[in-house]
Design an enzyme around this catalytic site. Sequence first.
Site, PDB file in Angstrom:
ATOM      1  N   SER A 136      21.175  35.529 105.196  1.00  0.00           N
ATOM      2  CA  SER A 136      20.430  34.565 104.408  1.00  0.00           C
ATOM      3  C   SER A 136      19.147  35.263 103.959  1.00  0.00           C
ATOM      4  O   SER A 136      18.376  35.723 104.799  1.00  0.00           O
ATOM      5  CB  SER A 136      20.121  33.364 105.304  1.00  0.00           C
ATOM      6  OG  SER A 136      19.264  32.473 104.648  1.00  0.00           O
ATOM      7  N   LYS A 162      23.500  35.127 101.091  1.00  0.00           N
ATOM      8  CA  LYS A 162      23.065  33.788 100.691  1.00  0.00           C
ATOM      9  C   LYS A 162      21.635  33.921 100.193  1.00  0.00           C
ATOM     10  O   LYS A 162      20.775  34.455 100.907  1.00  0.00           O
ATOM     11  CB  LYS A 162      23.140  32.857 101.901  1.00  0.00           C
ATOM     12  CG  LYS A 162      22.587  31.468 101.655  1.00  0.00           C
ATOM     13  CD  LYS A 162      22.863  30.549 102.842  1.00  0.00           C
ATOM     14  CE  LYS A 162      21.592  30.228 103.605  1.00  0.00           C
ATOM     15  NZ  LYS A 162      21.798  29.227 104.674  1.00  0.00           N
ATOM     16  N   LYS A 164      18.180  32.176  98.918  1.00  0.00           N
ATOM     17  CA  LYS A 164      17.404  30.933  98.846  1.00  0.00           C
ATOM     18  C   LYS A 164      16.940  30.758  97.399  1.00  0.00           C
ATOM     19  O   LYS A 164      16.475  31.729  96.777  1.00  0.00           O
ATOM     20  CB  LYS A 164      16.190  31.021  99.777  1.00  0.00           C
ATOM     21  CG  LYS A 164      16.562  31.090 101.259  1.00  0.00           C
ATOM     22  CD  LYS A 164      17.111  29.770 101.755  1.00  0.00           C
ATOM     23  CE  LYS A 164      17.364  29.803 103.253  1.00  0.00           C
ATOM     24  NZ  LYS A 164      17.958  28.557 103.748  1.00  0.00           N
ATOM     25  N   ASP A 189      21.228  28.648  98.432  1.00  0.00           N
ATOM     26  CA  ASP A 189      20.803  27.533  99.277  1.00  0.00           C
ATOM     27  C   ASP A 189      19.463  27.016  98.769  1.00  0.00           C
ATOM     28  O   ASP A 189      18.478  27.750  98.748  1.00  0.00           O
ATOM     29  CB  ASP A 189      20.676  28.011 100.731  1.00  0.00           C
ATOM     30  CG  ASP A 189      20.334  26.886 101.691  1.00  0.00           C
ATOM     31  OD1 ASP A 189      20.241  25.717 101.249  1.00  0.00           O
ATOM     32  OD2 ASP A 189      20.151  27.176 102.898  1.00  0.00           O
ATOM     33  N   GLU A 214      24.388  25.334  98.119  1.00  0.00           N
ATOM     34  CA  GLU A 214      24.104  24.570  99.343  1.00  0.00           C
ATOM     35  C   GLU A 214      22.906  23.644  99.148  1.00  0.00           C
ATOM     36  O   GLU A 214      21.862  24.056  98.655  1.00  0.00           O
ATOM     37  CB  GLU A 214      23.840  25.571 100.476  1.00  0.00           C
ATOM     38  CG  GLU A 214      23.588  24.954 101.836  1.00  0.00           C
ATOM     39  CD  GLU A 214      23.364  26.028 102.917  1.00  0.00           C
ATOM     40  OE1 GLU A 214      23.648  27.217 102.663  1.00  0.00           O
ATOM     41  OE2 GLU A 214      22.883  25.666 103.998  1.00  0.00           O
ATOM     42  N   ASP A 239      24.158  20.922 104.074  1.00  0.00           N
ATOM     43  CA  ASP A 239      23.510  21.363 105.311  1.00  0.00           C
ATOM     44  C   ASP A 239      22.660  20.196 105.831  1.00  0.00           C
ATOM     45  O   ASP A 239      23.132  19.374 106.632  1.00  0.00           O
ATOM     46  CB  ASP A 239      22.670  22.619 105.005  1.00  0.00           C
ATOM     47  CG  ASP A 239      21.831  23.114 106.172  1.00  0.00           C
ATOM     48  OD1 ASP A 239      21.796  22.457 107.216  1.00  0.00           O
ATOM     49  OD2 ASP A 239      21.173  24.179 106.057  1.00  0.00           O
ATOM     50  N   LYS A 263      25.687  23.330 111.875  1.00  0.00           N
ATOM     51  CA  LYS A 263      24.523  23.897 112.559  1.00  0.00           C
ATOM     52  C   LYS A 263      24.325  23.122 113.849  1.00  0.00           C
ATOM     53  O   LYS A 263      24.114  21.910 113.830  1.00  0.00           O
ATOM     54  CB  LYS A 263      23.301  23.698 111.673  1.00  0.00           C
ATOM     55  CG  LYS A 263      22.497  24.924 111.394  1.00  0.00           C
ATOM     56  CD  LYS A 263      21.326  24.607 110.516  1.00  0.00           C
ATOM     57  CE  LYS A 263      21.329  25.531 109.316  1.00  0.00           C
ATOM     58  NZ  LYS A 263      20.161  25.322 108.451  1.00  0.00           N
ATOM     59  N   GLY A 291      22.489  28.788 110.649  1.00  0.00           N
ATOM     60  CA  GLY A 291      21.576  29.129 111.734  1.00  0.00           C
ATOM     61  C   GLY A 291      20.171  28.719 111.390  1.00  0.00           C
ATOM     62  O   GLY A 291      19.888  28.276 110.277  1.00  0.00           O
TER      63      GLY A 291
HETATM   64  O1  OSB Z   1      19.003  26.185 105.376  1.00  0.00           O
HETATM   65  O2  OSB Z   1      20.098  27.587 106.567  1.00  0.00           O
HETATM   66  C1  OSB Z   1      19.024  27.077 106.214  1.00  0.00           C
HETATM   67  C2  OSB Z   1      16.284  29.082 107.929  1.00  0.00           C
HETATM   68  C3  OSB Z   1      15.307  28.124 108.098  1.00  0.00           C
HETATM   69  C4  OSB Z   1      15.529  26.855 107.610  1.00  0.00           C
HETATM   70  C5  OSB Z   1      16.736  26.538 106.976  1.00  0.00           C
HETATM   71  C6  OSB Z   1      17.720  27.495 106.832  1.00  0.00           C
HETATM   72  C7  OSB Z   1      17.473  28.794 107.288  1.00  0.00           C
HETATM   73  C8  OSB Z   1      18.401  29.888 107.117  1.00  0.00           C
HETATM   74  C9  OSB Z   1      18.491  30.877 108.222  1.00  0.00           C
HETATM   75  O3  OSB Z   1      19.017  30.051 106.089  1.00  0.00           O
HETATM   76  C10 OSB Z   1      19.846  31.397 108.462  1.00  0.00           C
HETATM   77  C11 OSB Z   1      19.866  32.242 109.717  1.00  0.00           C
HETATM   78  O4  OSB Z   1      19.597  31.739 110.830  1.00  0.00           O
HETATM   79  O5  OSB Z   1      20.151  33.427 109.600  1.00  0.00           O
HETATM   80 MG    MG Z   2      20.815  25.655 104.472  1.00  0.00          MG
END
Ligand code: OSB
Ligand code: MG
Length: 374
Positions: A136, A162, A164, A189, A214, A239, A263, A291
Amino acid sequence: MLIDRIELRVVRNELVHEFETSSHRKSYLDHVLIRVVTADGFEGWGECASPSDPYYCGETTETCWQVLVHHLAPLVLGVRWDEPVEIARLLGKVSGNHFARAGLEMASWDLYGRARGARLADLLGGTQPAVSSGVSLGVEPTIGALLQQVDKHVADGYHRVKLKIRPGWDVEPVRAVRAAYPDVLVQVDANCGYRPDQRESLLALDGLGLAMIEQPFAADDLLSSAALAKDLETPLCLDESITSPAMLRTALALGAGSIINVKVSRLGGIVAAVEVHDLCLDAGVPVWCGGMHEFGVGRAANLAVASLPNFRFPSDVSGSDKYYRRDVVVPPITSVDGMVRVPRGPGIGVDIDPAVLAEHTRRVHRMVSDGRVP
Ligand code: OSB
Ligand code: MG
């Protein structure tokens, strides 16, 4: 089983690379690690991977701590139980506070597994010896900086990236990554960062060959999500919206998403995560394991969950080294060619490194079952 003592610790880990989402930027994480101990000397570890700030969800490190000390730990201390599902039910007396509940429930699973000499993955019905893993990647200051991050992790062998996104950081960076890596599995995401009247930028992502988009809208805005899903060819993944098995059934009935990010912490524990996995399997809906930048404790538990059969997209359970220079567990969690092995030991299958734990601990609180001074 009977939990006689509980130790809570706020543990800080610096991130090797700052992480920015649609809501905020972080350079370190404070998670609550929980140790539960029985009178006959068995122990278990759990992790509350709540962010420090209430942007992803309403919880914070501080609320987890308060709720654990005043409400959750007292519910289980000194209570006899046979199966971790009973702990999940006891903790369910507290509404919301899913990250806090997940941490203590996880510790009870680890304890249960260690006491029986059984791996968590086996207890849950895991079938995959290793988990396909993606990374991510946060919002970066420039597209060049993002491409460098993609480059590094693709070279490390991760199976997908992924990205953001947020309004103003979406079509352009995604197009750039797509152009530079036409064969890499890419998904995005939004972490609830778009309003329904900003759906045009999301529609503009269609046609870029993304595996999924996402959580574009607010967690409770299932109708906007369903309306967008109808107009997109790219699958929509949920999510933040999926906070319970009941919410999952509602979202699926509305057509609000066709892929689910499972999650453990958001769902309030492993029991709920497995239930969501099973419901999705029955409904023909694929899932993958998300995660919250977990340290090794939560990361190991995520791997056990992600070894269940309906985890059909690469997970966010990357190697510890993607986030941390020194994780709190031994052995550290590592990715080889994008596969992360599910730990083989009993319980969550990893052990705490006492030296790293001591060095990173910022606060400790000890509780015993009958009010003795610990
Ligand atoms: O939306 O998955 C999410 C981290 C903080 C808050 C939300 C998210 C995330 C991640 C981290 O995308 C994914 C990871 O733990 O590697
Ligand atoms: Mg997410």
